[in-house]
Structure formats: structure tokens, C-alpha cells
Design a protein around this motif. Structure first.
Motif, PDB file in Angstrom:
ATOM      1  N   ALA A  15       3.197  12.816  -1.258  1.00 13.86           N
ATOM      2  CA  ALA A  15       2.840  11.537  -1.876  1.00 13.86           C
ATOM      3  C   ALA A  15       2.036  11.768  -3.152  1.00 13.86           C
ATOM      4  N   SER A  16       1.068  12.678  -3.101  1.00 16.94           N
ATOM      5  CA  SER A  16       0.255  12.973  -4.291  1.00 16.94           C
ATOM      6  C   SER A  16       1.116  13.512  -5.421  1.00 16.94           C
ATOM      7  N   ASN A  59       0.811  -1.230   0.000  1.00 17.12           N
ATOM      8  CA  ASN A  59       0.000   0.000   0.000  1.00 17.12           C
ATOM      9  C   ASN A  59       0.839   1.272   0.000  1.00 17.12           C
ATOM     10  N   GLU A  82       3.935  12.156   3.520  1.00 18.52           N
ATOM     11  CA  GLU A  82       2.764  12.970   3.833  1.00 18.52           C
ATOM     12  C   GLU A  82       1.861  13.048   2.608  1.00 18.52           C
ATOM     13  N   PRO A  83       0.539  13.278   2.804  1.00 24.30           N
ATOM     14  CA  PRO A  83      -0.399  13.271   1.664  1.00 24.30           C
ATOM     15  C   PRO A  83       0.012  14.189   0.519  1.00 24.30           C
ATOM     16  N   GLY A  84       0.501  15.399   0.836  1.00 28.37           N
ATOM     17  CA  GLY A  84       0.894  16.330  -0.223  1.00 28.37           C
ATOM     18  C   GLY A  84       2.046  15.828  -1.070  1.00 28.37           C
TER      19      GLY A  84
END
Length: 250
Positions: free
Chosen positions: A224-225, A157, A220-222
Motif C-alpha cells: 500500500a505504501s 479509507n 498490506e502496509p508495504g
């Protein structure tokens, strides 16, 4: 006086792969022991030996590829092809380390794997060791190593399913297209392209960033995106590039 016949380059390359696998497996066991019996020690050794065995079979199946651009047999596998063999053998241990969460070791070994990919082309040109085997096996080693690493990423994941499927479609298209072109027009000669080189750098940097982030529990989400978007754009551009090149050949 009877003299021994010279060892064929395929046999020499196979023996080199065995030596790389044995040395790497031993180094892995020593490293695991130095970390107070890390749980990945035995799987690392076993999978490294399995990777070496697979590499030997691949080498022997491609023994007729040990020829130069003129079709003449080469005397030895050469240093450049040795670096390609190294990349094939080391793919399995990188994946084992990733699967066991040993991200520092995986990142270090992956960096060496990428470095060997850069060096084999430089060495081949500098030493004039270009061979059909290298032309075929070098991109195949890239496909195997990248697909294997991203498969572990997907299972753990660390990347979204859509990105993994985009990568899989890229390689499926490459294999299917190569098969069709081989039937329609004979053997396919692989050549590096500018988009391919750029995406190679992007995917190596992206994989390294994912391993680095996984050390702290994930990016972190940022960030990673951003990594996923850049990788997705790179994979999609190669799909388009392959389609255009294949259509022109047909």
C-alpha cells in the motif's frame, strides 16, 4: 416532397448516451438479480441513469464543439466520441460498485473504462474522426472518472487524505489555469504530453491495484505504501508539469 432534416451530431450523441445508460442500467439490474438480489442493483441502475442524464446535458451544452480542426461542422459524433460518452456514463456505476464493496464488478467495469480511454484516441486517428468535441471531452472524461473514483477511495479509507488532496490540487490547478489562459489568450487547445500519458498509466494501474487489494480487505502496509508513493510522485510531477506549461503559455 418534404424530407426530414438530418439529426444534428449533438442530438445523435445525446441519444447515444441515453442508449448506453439504459443498456448499462438494465445489465446492472440483471447482474444484481443473478447474484441473488445484490443490494447494489437498484442504486446501480439509478446512478447509471443519472450519469446518462448528466452526459446528455454535457453533450448538449457542448453542441458547438462538433467541428473538425478546420472549424467545419462534423456530420456525426463518430465512434471515437461514442467511446468517450461510454466513459462518462460508466463513471457512476463504477463508483456505486466501489461504494457497495462489489470490487470484482468495479474492477471489471473500470478495466473496460480504461480500455475505452485507450481506444478512443486510436479510433479517432484511424478513422480520421478528430473533432473539437473529442479534444475537449476526452480529457474532461479522464478528470471526472479519476476524481470520482479516488473520491470513493478516500471516503472508504482506501487512500490517505494527503494523496487525495494532491490529486484535487492537480485538477484545481488545471481548471483554474485553463480559465486564466482562456481569458488571457483565447480558447485552450489540450494536447497529450509524455508525463501525462505516463501518469495516466500509473493512476490506472494504482486504482486497479487498490480495487484488487480491497477484495481481500485492503493492501498490506508495504504494498500500500509503495502504491501511494508512486501515485503521489505521479500526481506531483503533473502539478509541476502543468505549472511549467501554463507559465510558458502566459
Amino acid at each position: 416532397m418534404v424530407t426530414a432534416s438530418p439529426r444534428s451530431p449533438a442530438v445523435a450523441a445525446g441519444w447515444l448516451a441515453v442508449q448506453i445508460a439504459l443498456a448499462s442500467a438494465a445489465a446492472g439490474m440483471i447482474a444484481a438479480g443473478g447474484l441473488c438480489g445484490a443490494p447494489w442493483g437498484v442504486p446501480l441502475a439509478l446512478w447509471t441513469l443519472a450519469g446518462g442524464a448528466g452526459t446528455v446535458l454535457l453533450v448538449l451544452s457542448g453542441r458547438r464543439l462538433f467541428r473538425d480542426a478546420r472549424g467545419l461542422p462534423v456530420a456525426s459524433p463518430g465512434l471515437a466520441n461514442g467511446l468517450t460518452l461510454l466513459r462518462l456514463v460508466w463513471t457512476a456505476p463504477v463508483c456505486v460498485l466501489l461504494d457497495h464493496g462489489a470490487y470484482d464488478g468495479a474492477l471489471g467495469l473500470y478495466a473496460l473504462l480504461v480500455l475505452s480511454d485507450v481506444l478512443d484516441g486510436i479510433v479517432a486517428r484511424a478513422r480520421r474522426e478528430t473533432s473539437v468535441f473529442g479534444v475537449v471531452m476526452d480529457p474532461l472524461a479522464d478528470v471526472i472518472s479519476t476524481f470520482a473514483v479516488f473520491t470513493v477511495f478516500m471516503v472508504d479509507n482506501l487512500v490517505p487524505l494527503w494523496l487525495y488532496l494532491l490529486l484535487a490540487s492537480r485538477y484545481a490547478m488545471l481548471l483554474l489555469g485553463s480559465a486564466i489562459l482562456s481569458v488571457a489568450a483565447g480558447p485552450v487547445a489540450y494536447r497529450a504530453t509524455i508525463p501525462g500519458k505516463v501518469v495516466g498509466v500509473v493512476q490506472a494501474a494504482g486504482a486497479a491495484a487498490l480495487m484488487w487489494g480491497a477484495r481481500a480487505g485492503g493492501l498490506e502496509p508495504g504494498p500500500a505504501s509503495a502504491v501511494f508513493a508512486v501515485l503521489g510522485l505521479g500526481f506531483a510531477s503533473i502539478v509541476v508539469s502543468q505549472g511549467v506549461i501554463g507559465w510558458r503559455h502566459l
